[in-house]
Motif scaffolding. Structure first.
Motif, PDB file in Angstrom:
ATOM      1  N   SER A  67       0.983  -4.845   2.661  1.00  0.00           N
ATOM      2  CA  SER A  67       0.423  -3.574   1.890  1.00  0.00           C
ATOM      3  C   SER A  67       0.947  -2.682   2.546  1.00  0.00           C
ATOM      4  O   SER A  67       1.279  -0.686   1.700  1.00  0.00           O
ATOM      5  CB  SER A  67      -0.865  -3.385   2.059  1.00  0.00           C
ATOM      6  N   SER A  68       1.775  -2.619   3.298  1.00  0.00           N
ATOM      7  CA  SER A  68       2.267  -0.911   3.795  1.00  0.00           C
ATOM      8  C   SER A  68       4.015  -0.925   3.674  1.00  0.00           C
ATOM      9  O   SER A  68       3.800   0.251   3.790  1.00  0.00           O
ATOM     10  CB  SER A  68       2.257  -0.489   5.615  1.00  0.00           C
ATOM     11  N   ARG A  69       4.392  -1.699   2.734  1.00  0.00           N
ATOM     12  CA  ARG A  69       5.410  -1.955   2.586  1.00  0.00           C
ATOM     13  C   ARG A  69       5.888  -0.782   1.277  1.00  0.00           C
ATOM     14  O   ARG A  69       5.427  -0.493   0.346  1.00  0.00           O
ATOM     15  CB  ARG A  69       6.093  -3.449   2.080  1.00  0.00           C
ATOM     16  N   PRO A  70       6.625  -0.061   1.629  1.00  0.00           N
ATOM     17  CA  PRO A  70       7.090   0.774   0.308  1.00  0.00           C
ATOM     18  C   PRO A  70       7.472   0.720  -0.630  1.00  0.00           C
ATOM     19  O   PRO A  70       7.029   1.683  -1.992  1.00  0.00           O
ATOM     20  CB  PRO A  70       8.030   2.055   0.612  1.00  0.00           C
ATOM     21  N   CYS A  71       7.877  -0.234  -1.163  1.00  0.00           N
ATOM     22  CA  CYS A  71       7.998  -0.930  -2.623  1.00  0.00           C
ATOM     23  C   CYS A  71       7.619  -2.238  -2.389  1.00  0.00           C
ATOM     24  O   CYS A  71       7.893  -3.181  -2.224  1.00  0.00           O
ATOM     25  CB  CYS A  71       9.950  -1.212  -2.429  1.00  0.00           C
ATOM     26  N   GLN A  72       6.750  -2.290  -3.389  1.00  0.00           N
ATOM     27  CA  GLN A  72       5.903  -4.103  -3.723  1.00  0.00           C
ATOM     28  C   GLN A  72       6.513  -4.702  -3.992  1.00  0.00           C
ATOM     29  O   GLN A  72       6.431  -4.741  -5.125  1.00  0.00           O
ATOM     30  CB  GLN A  72       4.099  -3.382  -3.840  1.00  0.00           C
ATOM     31  N   ASP A  73       6.987  -5.152  -3.666  1.00  0.00           N
ATOM     32  CA  ASP A  73       7.328  -6.545  -4.442  1.00  0.00           C
ATOM     33  C   ASP A  73       6.599  -7.793  -4.993  1.00  0.00           C
ATOM     34  O   ASP A  73       5.813  -7.586  -3.998  1.00  0.00           O
ATOM     35  CB  ASP A  73       8.896  -6.729  -4.347  1.00  0.00           C
ATOM     36  N   PHE A  74       7.268  -8.878  -5.180  1.00  0.00           N
ATOM     37  CA  PHE A  74       6.460 -10.251  -5.549  1.00  0.00           C
ATOM     38  C   PHE A  74       5.351 -10.111  -4.297  1.00  0.00           C
ATOM     39  O   PHE A  74       4.228 -10.503  -4.211  1.00  0.00           O
ATOM     40  CB  PHE A  74       6.583 -10.757  -6.156  1.00  0.00           C
ATOM     41  N   TRP A  75       6.089 -10.633  -2.962  1.00  0.00           N
ATOM     42  CA  TRP A  75       5.715 -11.240  -1.535  1.00  0.00           C
ATOM     43  C   TRP A  75       4.762 -10.840  -1.164  1.00  0.00           C
ATOM     44  O   TRP A  75       3.528 -10.601  -0.496  1.00  0.00           O
ATOM     45  CB  TRP A  75       7.502 -11.569  -1.482  1.00  0.00           C
ATOM     46  N   SER A  76       5.315  -9.015  -1.557  1.00  0.00           N
ATOM     47  CA  SER A  76       4.402  -8.149  -0.478  1.00  0.00           C
ATOM     48  C   SER A  76       3.170  -8.167  -1.262  1.00  0.00           C
ATOM     49  O   SER A  76       1.870  -8.175  -1.095  1.00  0.00           O
ATOM     50  CB  SER A  76       4.256  -6.931  -0.473  1.00  0.00           C
ATOM     51  N   ARG A  77       2.782  -8.614  -2.423  1.00  0.00           N
ATOM     52  CA  ARG A  77       1.689  -8.567  -3.432  1.00  0.00           C
ATOM     53  C   ARG A  77       1.413  -9.972  -3.144  1.00  0.00           C
ATOM     54  O   ARG A  77      -0.583 -10.328  -2.757  1.00  0.00           O
ATOM     55  CB  ARG A  77       1.702  -8.454  -4.644  1.00  0.00           C
ATOM     56  N   ALA A  78       1.875 -11.400  -3.526  1.00  0.00           N
ATOM     57  CA  ALA A  78       0.922 -12.584  -2.783  1.00  0.00           C
ATOM     58  C   ALA A  78       0.588 -12.432  -1.219  1.00  0.00           C
ATOM     59  O   ALA A  78      -0.285 -13.152  -1.098  1.00  0.00           O
ATOM     60  CB  ALA A  78       2.305 -12.892  -3.167  1.00  0.00           C
ATOM     61  N   ALA A  79       0.827 -11.619  -0.615  1.00  0.00           N
ATOM     62  CA  ALA A  79       0.676 -12.002   1.058  1.00  0.00           C
ATOM     63  C   ALA A  79      -0.573 -11.850   0.948  1.00  0.00           C
ATOM     64  O   ALA A  79      -1.384 -12.721   1.633  1.00  0.00           O
ATOM     65  CB  ALA A  79       1.082 -10.193   1.727  1.00  0.00           C
ATOM     66  N   GLU A  80      -1.696 -11.146  -0.291  1.00  0.00           N
ATOM     67  CA  GLU A  80      -3.086 -10.626  -0.050  1.00  0.00           C
ATOM     68  C   GLU A  80      -4.029 -12.502  -0.305  1.00  0.00           C
ATOM     69  O   GLU A  80      -4.558 -12.492   0.491  1.00  0.00           O
ATOM     70  CB  GLU A  80      -3.465  -9.519  -1.143  1.00  0.00           C
ATOM     71  N   GLY A  81      -2.957 -13.157  -1.677  1.00  0.00           N
ATOM     72  CA  GLY A  81      -3.643 -14.067  -1.678  1.00  0.00           C
ATOM     73  C   GLY A  81      -3.456 -14.997  -0.718  1.00  0.00           C
ATOM     74  O   GLY A  81      -4.179 -15.872  -0.259  1.00  0.00           O
ATOM     75  N   ASP A  82      -2.595 -14.603   0.336  1.00  0.00           N
ATOM     76  CA  ASP A  82      -1.950 -16.227   1.176  1.00  0.00           C
ATOM     77  C   ASP A  82      -2.852 -15.896   2.159  1.00  0.00           C
ATOM     78  O   ASP A  82      -3.247 -16.088   2.954  1.00  0.00           O
ATOM     79  CB  ASP A  82      -0.100 -15.790   1.632  1.00  0.00           C
ATOM     80  N   ALA A  83      -3.264 -14.264   2.777  1.00  0.00           N
ATOM     81  CA  ALA A  83      -3.764 -14.007   3.959  1.00  0.00           C
ATOM     82  C   ALA A  83      -5.797 -15.070   3.689  1.00  0.00           C
ATOM     83  O   ALA A  83      -6.266 -14.963   4.674  1.00  0.00           O
ATOM     84  CB  ALA A  83      -4.174 -12.515   4.274  1.00  0.00           C
ATOM     85  N   LEU A  84      -6.308 -14.780   1.844  1.00  0.00           N
ATOM     86  CA  LEU A  84      -7.118 -14.811   1.450  1.00  0.00           C
ATOM     87  C   LEU A  84      -7.661 -16.356   1.982  1.00  0.00           C
ATOM     88  O   LEU A  84      -8.472 -17.411   2.865  1.00  0.00           O
ATOM     89  CB  LEU A  84      -7.747 -14.119   0.487  1.00  0.00           C
ATOM     90  N   LEU A  85      -6.106 -16.769   1.346  1.00  0.00           N
ATOM     91  CA  LEU A  85      -6.124 -18.414   2.104  1.00  0.00           C
ATOM     92  C   LEU A  85      -6.414 -19.192   3.273  1.00  0.00           C
ATOM     93  O   LEU A  85      -6.769 -20.095   3.524  1.00  0.00           O
ATOM     94  CB  LEU A  85      -5.196 -18.979   1.502  1.00  0.00           C
ATOM     95  N   LEU A  86      -5.634 -18.385   3.570  1.00  0.00           N
ATOM     96  CA  LEU A  86      -5.646 -18.574   5.127  1.00  0.00           C
ATOM     97  C   LEU A  86      -6.639 -18.380   5.779  1.00  0.00           C
ATOM     98  O   LEU A  86      -6.958 -19.542   7.215  1.00  0.00           O
ATOM     99  CB  LEU A  86      -3.949 -17.960   5.827  1.00  0.00           C
ATOM    100  N   LYS A  87      -7.339 -17.390   6.011  1.00  0.00           N
ATOM    101  CA  LYS A  87      -8.788 -17.128   6.888  1.00  0.00           C
ATOM    102  C   LYS A  87      -9.457 -18.215   6.404  1.00  0.00           C
ATOM    103  O   LYS A  87     -10.691 -18.806   7.390  1.00  0.00           O
ATOM    104  CB  LYS A  87      -8.590 -15.315   6.159  1.00  0.00           C
ATOM    105  N   ALA A  88      -9.563 -18.889   4.760  1.00  0.00           N
ATOM    106  CA  ALA A  88     -10.499 -19.628   4.249  1.00  0.00           C
ATOM    107  C   ALA A  88     -10.594 -21.087   5.107  1.00  0.00           C
ATOM    108  O   ALA A  88     -11.114 -21.495   5.069  1.00  0.00           O
ATOM    109  CB  ALA A  88     -10.572 -20.062   2.776  1.00  0.00           C
ATOM    110  N   LEU A  89      -8.796 -20.757   5.256  1.00  0.00           N
ATOM    111  CA  LEU A  89      -8.584 -22.384   5.457  1.00  0.00           C
ATOM    112  C   LEU A  89      -8.689 -22.561   7.015  1.00  0.00           C
ATOM    113  O   LEU A  89      -9.556 -23.264   7.209  1.00  0.00           O
ATOM    114  CB  LEU A  89      -6.985 -22.909   5.158  1.00  0.00           C
ATOM    115  N   ILE A  90      -8.813 -21.480   8.394  1.00  0.00           N
ATOM    116  CA  ILE A  90      -8.899 -21.510   9.309  1.00  0.00           C
ATOM    117  C   ILE A  90     -11.017 -21.214   9.415  1.00  0.00           C
ATOM    118  O   ILE A  90     -11.039 -22.120  10.569  1.00  0.00           O
ATOM    119  CB  ILE A  90      -8.607 -20.162   9.997  1.00  0.00           C
ATOM    120  N   GLU A  91     -11.344 -21.033   8.827  1.00  0.00           N
ATOM    121  CA  GLU A  91     -12.805 -19.922   8.307  1.00  0.00           C
ATOM    122  C   GLU A  91     -13.660 -21.635   8.086  1.00  0.00           C
ATOM    123  O   GLU A  91     -14.945 -21.484   7.501  1.00  0.00           O
ATOM    124  CB  GLU A  91     -13.553 -18.863   7.777  1.00  0.00           C
TER     125      GLU A  91
END
Length: 168
Positions: A67-91
């Motif tokens: 989220s701190s990347r100055p140029c928000q490309d698709f991959w930096s935006r998709a990181a939110e979903g990836d992070a939520l998914l990974l946390k949900a998998l772990i928990e």
């Protein structure tokens, strides 16, 4: 497949360390992929991650980097979903957090994301689901089903036309 997952995990770990050594900061993409692969390997081997709080902090650090990347490309935006998914998998909360994960991936798929970008989310979910395909614990069977439902929900080619009997 387990050996391939281990090799991929080790390669992402090496890449994450190389990036950190060179740029003195975390790279969200290699970090999230390493953490996901580490979870998959542990899960397939029947050895759940025990240091969940530390791993969740690492996931959060990856999200901060994205989220701190100055140029928000698709991959930096998709990181939110990836992070939520990974946390949900772990928990072990994928099913209860499915709507939040889907919403995050939908946000990433806006702002000029290509069809290929949107399909990469579906492919990501499919890879995780297939990697878990040999895991037979009831909780993981539910995860596999939820990942399938999530992919179907996010599929840009999904037919959303109501069935003919619903139109009358």
């Amino acid at each position: 497949p387990s050996e391939a997952l281990q090799k991929a995990r080790d390669a992402y770990h090496a890449a994450a360390n190389l990036y950190r050594d060179r740029f003195d900061r975390l790279d969200f993409y290699t970090g999230l992929n390493y953490l996901l692969l580490d979870w998959l390997v542990a899960t397939r081997n029947g050895q759940p991650i025990t240091e969940t709080a530390a791993v969740i902090r690492q996931v959060d650090d990856c999200l901060i980097d994205a989220s701190s990347r100055p140029c928000q490309d698709f991959w930096s935006r998709a990181a939110e979903g990836d992070a939520l998914l990974l946390k949900a998998l772990i928990e072990r909360a994928v099913t209860s957090r499915q709507a939040d994960i889907a919403a995050a991936y939908r946000r990433a798929a806006t702002d000029g994301a290509s069809r290929r970008d949107r399909l990469s989310i579906i492919e990501h979910l499919s890879i995780i689901r297939r990697a878990l395909g040999t895991v037979t614990q009831p909780s993981q069977v539910e995860v596999i089903s939820t990942l399938r439902d999530l992919a179907d929900e996010l599929d840009p080619d999904r037919d959303t036309t109501p069935p003919p009997d619903a139109l009358t």
